[in-house]
Design a protein around this motif. Structure first.
Motif, mmCIF file in Angstrom:
data_model
loop_
_atom_site.group_PDB
_atom_site.id
_atom_site.type_symbol
_atom_site.label_atom_id
_atom_site.label_comp_id
_atom_site.label_asym_id
_atom_site.label_seq_id
_atom_site.Cartn_x
_atom_site.Cartn_y
_atom_site.Cartn_z
ATOM 1 N N UNK A 72 0.835 -1.197 0.000
ATOM 2 C CA UNK A 72 0.000 0.000 0.000
ATOM 3 C C UNK A 72 0.872 1.250 0.000
ATOM 4 N N UNK A 73 0.263 2.345 -0.424
ATOM 5 C CA UNK A 73 0.924 3.650 -0.396
ATOM 6 C C UNK A 73 -0.091 4.687 0.055
ATOM 7 N N UNK A 74 0.222 5.401 1.125
ATOM 8 C CA UNK A 74 -0.637 6.481 1.598
ATOM 9 C C UNK A 74 -0.124 7.794 1.051
ATOM 10 N N UNK A 75 -1.058 8.624 0.593
ATOM 11 C CA UNK A 75 -0.696 9.891 -0.020
ATOM 12 C C UNK A 75 -1.538 11.018 0.564
ATOM 13 N N UNK A 76 -0.964 12.198 0.593
ATOM 14 C CA UNK A 76 -1.708 13.383 1.023
ATOM 15 C C UNK A 76 -2.192 14.108 -0.229
ATOM 16 N N UNK A 77 -3.214 13.555 -0.845
ATOM 17 C CA UNK A 77 -3.865 14.217 -1.963
ATOM 18 C C UNK A 77 -4.774 15.274 -1.343
ATOM 19 N N UNK A 89 -2.309 21.253 -6.963
ATOM 20 C CA UNK A 89 -1.222 20.281 -6.850
ATOM 21 C C UNK A 89 -1.689 18.841 -6.833
ATOM 22 N N UNK A 90 -2.946 18.611 -6.522
ATOM 23 C CA UNK A 90 -3.449 17.232 -6.443
ATOM 24 C C UNK A 90 -3.471 16.563 -7.816
ATOM 25 N N UNK A 91 -3.764 17.329 -8.844
ATOM 26 C CA UNK A 91 -3.820 16.737 -10.180
ATOM 27 C C UNK A 91 -2.444 16.251 -10.617
ATOM 28 N N UNK A 92 -1.409 17.051 -10.346
ATOM 29 C CA UNK A 92 -0.046 16.624 -10.698
ATOM 30 C C UNK A 92 0.305 15.338 -9.962
ATOM 31 N N UNK A 93 -0.053 15.281 -8.688
ATOM 32 C CA UNK A 93 0.226 14.086 -7.892
ATOM 33 C C UNK A 93 -0.539 12.884 -8.447
#
Length: 182
Positions: A72-77, A89-93
């Motif tokens: 798993x990978x947790x992200x701060x979207x 910035x969320x779209x780039x991520x």
């Protein structure tokens, strides 16, 4: 209770603890840290790193199979405050997430997108918000990232699994987690 029976019971308890969905000290990638190669490595760890995570045994005559934690990978979207609209910035991520999911090591896998919320506000509202945010991420990955819809499932976890219990407003409690299903 015999020594062998006690050892088996301990192994079962360790196995149950080992197979929980989220590790206690989970790393959360901030938007600027989300890179396709890093996501690929988190979602498809090398065989040696999976074996290294298994509990060691000494001279056990029986083998107890322990279910490993799903990669798993947790992200701060980020989302706009109190909404499911993607923040700056969320779209780039998410473009990096889409590129990772299209990588040859991940192309044949399905993923669960977990939405998480912090415990501020009513529980049922946080549950709904986390579901909407997970769905927003899924929709972006399908429509803009070219990911096949059948590869993505979503679930809202609401406020049930905060990573930072000392600071309920901490950004890591409002995260999107990608879990490899198969």
């Amino acid at each position: 209770m015999s020594l062998m029976r006690r050892a088996c019971l301990v192994a079962v308890v360790v196995g149950l603890a080992w197979s929980t969905s989220a590790p206690a000290q989970e790393t959360v990638l901030r938007q600027s840290e989300i890179e396709r190669s890093r996501l690929v490595d988190l979602l498809d760890p090398a065989p040696d790193s999976e074996a290294a995570g298994q509990p060691a045994t000494r001279g056990a005559t029986r083998s107890i199979r322990v279910r490993p934690v799903a990669p798993a990978a947790s992200t701060l979207i980020t989302f706009e405050t109190d909404s499911a609209r993607l923040g700056a910035g969320a779209q780039r991520a998410l473009d990096e997430v889409a590129a990772a999911l299209q990588h040859e090591r991940l192309r044949g896998h399905r993923f669960l997108i977990e939405g998480h919320a912090d415990p501020r506000g009513p529980e049922d509202y946080n549950q709904s918000l986390s579901e909407r945010r997970a769905e927003t991420v899924r929709r972006y990955l399908v429509e803009r990232g070219g990911i096949v819809d059948a590869r993505l499932d979503v679930i809202g976890k609401g406020e049930a699994e905060p990573l930072n219990r000392e600071n309920i407003a901490a950004p890591e409690n409002r995260r999107v987690r990608f879990v490899r299903l198969r």
